[in-house]
Design a protein around this motif. Structure first.
Motif, PDB file in Angstrom:
ATOM      1  N   UNK B 167       1.031  -1.346  -0.081  1.00  0.00           N
ATOM      2  CA  UNK B 167       0.147   0.059   0.086  1.00  0.00           C
ATOM      3  C   UNK B 167       0.893   1.280  -0.081  1.00  0.00           C
ATOM      4  N   UNK B 169       3.242   1.907  -1.910  1.00  0.00           N
ATOM      5  CA  UNK B 169       3.022   2.344  -3.133  1.00  0.00           C
ATOM      6  C   UNK B 169       2.365   3.451  -3.629  1.00  0.00           C
ATOM      7  N   UNK B 170       1.061   3.283  -3.152  1.00  0.00           N
ATOM      8  CA  UNK B 170       0.165   4.175  -3.566  1.00  0.00           C
ATOM      9  C   UNK B 170       0.363   5.632  -3.123  1.00  0.00           C
ATOM     10  N   UNK B 173       2.790   7.035  -5.990  1.00  0.00           N
ATOM     11  CA  UNK B 173       2.009   7.219  -7.091  1.00  0.00           C
ATOM     12  C   UNK B 173       1.151   8.376  -7.125  1.00  0.00           C
ATOM     13  N   UNK B 174       0.321   8.427  -6.049  1.00  0.00           N
ATOM     14  CA  UNK B 174      -0.503   9.423  -5.779  1.00  0.00           C
ATOM     15  C   UNK B 174       0.410  10.900  -5.694  1.00  0.00           C
ATOM     16  N   UNK B 176       3.106  11.467  -7.301  1.00  0.00           N
ATOM     17  CA  UNK B 176       3.338  11.936  -8.760  1.00  0.00           C
ATOM     18  C   UNK B 176       2.117  12.292  -9.376  1.00  0.00           C
ATOM     19  N   UNK B 177       1.162  11.622  -9.459  1.00  0.00           N
ATOM     20  CA  UNK B 177       0.021  11.992  -9.953  1.00  0.00           C
ATOM     21  C   UNK B 177      -0.458  13.315  -9.732  1.00  0.00           C
ATOM     22  N   UNK B 180       0.450  16.541 -11.713  1.00  0.00           N
ATOM     23  CA  UNK B 180      -0.121  16.949 -13.018  1.00  0.00           C
ATOM     24  C   UNK B 180      -1.655  17.470 -12.855  1.00  0.00           C
ATOM     25  N   UNK B 181      -2.164  17.347 -11.756  1.00  0.00           N
ATOM     26  CA  UNK B 181      -3.510  17.906 -11.446  1.00  0.00           C
ATOM     27  C   UNK B 181      -3.672  19.298 -10.756  1.00  0.00           C
ATOM     28  N   UNK B 183      -7.302  20.719  -9.539  1.00  0.00           N
ATOM     29  CA  UNK B 183      -8.044  20.790  -8.200  1.00  0.00           C
ATOM     30  C   UNK B 183      -7.858  19.418  -7.453  1.00  0.00           C
ATOM     31  N   UNK B 184      -7.235  18.284  -8.112  1.00  0.00           N
ATOM     32  CA  UNK B 184      -7.526  17.142  -7.423  1.00  0.00           C
ATOM     33  C   UNK B 184      -5.999  17.079  -6.745  1.00  0.00           C
ATOM     34  N   UNK B 361     -11.010  15.924  -3.241  1.00  0.00           N
ATOM     35  CA  UNK B 361     -10.204  16.133  -4.726  1.00  0.00           C
ATOM     36  C   UNK B 361     -11.128  16.903  -5.585  1.00  0.00           C
TER      37      UNK B 361
END
Lengths: 443, 361
Positions: B167, B169-170, B173-174, B176-177, B180-181, B183-184, B361
């Motif tokens: 878990x 790892x989430x 990645x969250x 990193x994600x 690029x967002x 509002x989120x 988000x």
């Protein structure tokens, strides 16, 4: 919640885009069911407001998630105005459900019931119920792509599955596919332009979908904006479309990573489950050789078994609900990328023609051909459509992932709650016995 | 508890010496009180480990747990109705250096060696107390089940560790994600932190569970002690039967010698071959036999008393042990349930926090 303005659900037709919520959006605050809404729990998820207006329910729906989707207030950002906005309320509801297997001499396949309720004049009747198979959805998608090339068409679930690897007729596969088809159709129905496409009309209403019918309904606009293969090179892509492309690449990558993590978690959970089951049986067999300790040990064995069940549910949910949605978004990204590519082509064509025309003008003063102007119009149209679709897609994506991730969190919370309840009741049991023993000792 | 305070010396060498002194003490007690289910020592080496890391005997957590185990051992001995009165125990608790000489002076070592040999020997006993045989059978069951449970628990812990850690790892990645967002972004980033916290929480959870494993281990080793008491019964009973047997045959010999009809004996053979013996020789032999018989009767009396005493005292202590075991293990199971509830609550907390972030988000 007032019946007259059910703005919580996404409205196709002419609402400002900022007020349109995706049908699958999660609630900002949990809503307690008002007196206006009755829901059939356990049935095929059909909810009806007390005045008879049907409430759109889409999978995955349980009573509580249905209420979550009914909102009192919209709280979206107030930016871009939808070019197609007007004051009509939502007037087209579609649902995909009731899978059935058909066996014929030639083949075996599944059909789904497609139910439509609408007040639009483009439809002859207010209600339709037809049966469609995957092929039919695929037909619709192709027709939409051909006739509306400047718009983003939502993706379908994968067409081909490897026989032998996946059972095409298993309950889980059919269920997952059906949910994806339902989502596809709802997205189309909610799109201010696509939902008025005559092919959609045929898909929803025709008793027998004669797939050759489509040809006659192609509009002129559609024909003139066909995808031009090759020939033109794009000079300068506007920055905003570059940004879109980059975003899609990175986003796709991240989704892939999340998919892998989720699969890994499933694997680890599965192995944990195996050991946990064995662990429970050891307590049971120990209990057999004890007297005073028999009930406590059996109690522990029971708790472990309950936890195993809870874990099984959690894992199943991950693979049935979480992963498919994730994967479907990867397809959605691909669709979006395709539209970007088409836009690039359209711009390239325009630039090419413009350049040729300018050269000719310089040579022999030929006036600017009308085709070049038309091309310019096309490009501008395309850009506008794409931007509008992009905004909608971003908004939907935000809602979809909000729901997906909160759903995942909920399932995990639920899992722990079940386990906690089991252990707590065991303690009550054991401690009661203890006080029992103590009082009998002192007597 | 000064002796234990000495044992708390952080340098591994000192602790090992101290551990061996505990072993010496226990060895003495076991030999001196064969009718007592003597409390066991904590394990010398880490067994049933759930993660390769904890197999290190120098691991501070393991050292600490073993120290606690030694303390527990002393508490049990010092609160035992019989063992607590032992003088050697008193010396162990009060004299840092001199007690070893005192314990060796008791000469228990010789007894220790013969005891070990006797306990591992196979012999057939005619009349054993059924209760003891049942108890021996139970001790085998207890040993089997506790070791099975410890092994299964270790495997479960290993797997659970894997689930939690993945878990984490989430979190990455969250993060990193979120870059690029728009509002989120914030929601994702915060949720990622909670996933990291979730992954990290398993270490403490499993460390706490080791306490439960230690409680099980204590009774795994206790099973052995219980078995030893039962075996001692078999041994004393066997010796009694041997002594009785011996006495009977000697009495028989006397009979035959006295009445003149000796049945087969080597003496009789040689008589037949080499001629009858003189009456003086017969007298001498009879006298010897009488002495042996007297000795034999004494031996039988002693053995009978030994046997009866062992049965009586052992039965009392085995009852005491059973009560203690039921109480202790029930408490251990309750504590285990409490630990599980705590883990569930932590899980709910983390996922609720993550959910809050997702909703934003």
């Amino acid at each position: 919640m007032s019946v007259g303005a059910p703005r919580g659900l996404a409205s196709s037709g002419q609402k400002p885009i900022t007020e349109i919520l995706h049908p699958l959006s999660a609630a900002e605050e949990p809503i307690s069911p008002g007196p206006d809404v009755t829901v059939n729990v356990g049935g095929e998820k059909e909810a009806v407001l007390t005045n008879g207006t049907p409430v759109e329910t889409s999978s995955p729906a349980s009573a509580s998630s249905l209420f979550n989707r009914l909102q009192l207030d919209d709280d979206l950002e107030a930016d871009a105005r939808d070019p197609y906005a007007s004051m009509e309320t939502r007037d087209l509801f579609v649902t995909v459900d009731d899978p059935k297997k058909h066996v014929s001499t030639m083949e075996t396949y599944i059909t789904y019931r497609v139910s439509t309720k609408t007040t639009r004049i483009e439809f002859d009747l207010p209600e339709y119920s037809v049966r469609r198979r995957y092929q039919d959805f695929d037909w619709l998608r192709i027709k939409l792509e051909d006739s509306q090339p400047t718009h983003l068409i939502p993706p379908l679930p994968e067409k081909f599955v490897m026989k032998g690897v996946v059972d095409r007729f298993s309950e889980e596969f059919v269920e997952t596919r059906m949910k994806a088809l339902d989502k596809f159709l709802k997205r189309v129905a909610d799109h201010p332009v696509l939902s008025f496409n005559p092919h959609l009309n045929a898909f929803l209403s025709a008793k027998d979908l004669n797939k050759r019918q489509g040809l006659a309904l192609l509009t002129k606009v559609g024909e003139s904006v066909k995808h031009v293969a090759g020939g033109y090179k794009l000079r300068a892509r506007p920055a905003e479309f570059c940004a879109m492309g980059e975003y899609l690449d990175t986003f796709s990558q991240k989704l892939g990573t999340i998919d892998r993590i989720a699969q890994r978690i499933l694997k680890e959970q599965s192995e944990y489950l195996t050991e946990l089951r064995e662990y429970g049986t050891v307590y049971s067999s120990w209990a057999a050789s004890e007297e005073e300790l028999r009930r406590p040990l059996e109690g522990v064995a029971g708790c472990v078994t309950t936890c195993c069940g809870a874990l099984e549910d959690l894992s199943e949910n991950m693979s049935q609900d979480f992963l498919p949605v994730l994967r479907e978004y990867v397809l959605y990204i691909e669709s979006m990328k395709n539209v970007l590519r088409k836009r690039d082509q359209s711009q390239a064509e325009y630039e090419g023609r413009l350049e040729a025309a300018i050269l000719r003008k310089q040579e022999d003063r030929t006036p600017m051909p009308i085709e070049v102007e038309k091309c310019q119009d096309k490009v501008e149209c395309f850009n506008a459509d794409l931007k509008a679709d992009w905004e909608r897609w971003q908004s939907n994506k935000r809602q979809d992932f909000k729901q997906l991730l909160t759903g995942m969190a909920d399932k995990n919370i639920n899992h722990y709650e079940k386990c906690q309840a089991a252990w707590e009741s065991l303690i009550t049991l054991l401690q009661d016995k203890q006080t029992e023993d103590k009082t009998s000792e002192t007597n | 508890m000064d002796a234990v305070a000495e044992g708390r010396n952080p340098a591994p060498d000192s602790l090992w010496r101290r551990y061996s002194e505990f072993e010496l003490l226990r060895s003495y007690l076991v030999v001196t009180y064969p009718y007592i289910v003597v409390p066991p020592l904590p394990e010398k080496r880490a067994e049933f480990v759930w993660h390769k890391l904890s197999a290190d005997n120098m691991d501070p957590d393991f050292v600490e747990r073993r120290r606690v185990g030694l303390e527990n051992f002393l508490l049990r001995v010092a609160s035992h109705p019989v063992l607590s009165n032992d003088k050697i125990l008193y010396h162990f608790l009060t004299e840092e250096h001199g007690w070893k000489e005192v314990v060796y002076e008791t000469g228990f070592q010789a007894k220790a060696d013969s005891r070990l040999r006797a306990l591992s020997a196979t012999f057939r006993v005619r009349n054993t107390d059924k209760r003891f045989m049942d108890m021996k059978h139970y001790s085998d069951e207890l040993q089997s089940h506790t070791s099975q449970l410890l092994r299964a628990r270790a495997r479960v812990a290993d797997r659970l560790y894997g689930v939690f850690k993945v878990h984490g790892n989430y979190g990455r990645v969250f993060s990193e994600w979120s870059a690029i967002e728009k509002e989120m972004g914030d929601g994702l980033q915060s949720a990622g932190h909670h996933m990291d916290a979730y992954a990290a929480s398993i270490d403490d959870i499993l460390e706490e569970e080791e306490h439960y494993a230690d409680q099980l281990k204590e009774y795994l080793f206790y099973a052995e002690a219980l078995r030893a008491v039962c075996r001692k019964h078999e041994l004393t009973q066997f010796e009694l039967e041997m002594a009785s047997q011996d006495l009977i045959s000697k009495k028989q010999q006397r009979e035959e010698l006295a009445t003149g009809c000796e049945r087969f004996s080597f003496k009789g053979m040689t008589n037949k071959l080499f001629g009858q013996e003189a009456p003086e020789q017969r007298e001498a032999r009879l006298k010897l036999l009488e002495e042996l018989i007297a000795e034999g009767e004494e031996a039988v009396k002693e053995k009978t008393v030994e046997c009866e005493e062992h049965v009586e005292r052992a039965w009392v202590d085995m009852q005491r042990f059973e009560e203690q075991k039921d109480k202790d293990l029930r408490e251990a199971l309750i504590n285990y349930a409490v630990m599980q509830i705590s883990m569930c609550k932590k899980g709910i907390q983390v996922w609720s926090n993550a959910k809050e972030c997702f909703l934003k988000m």
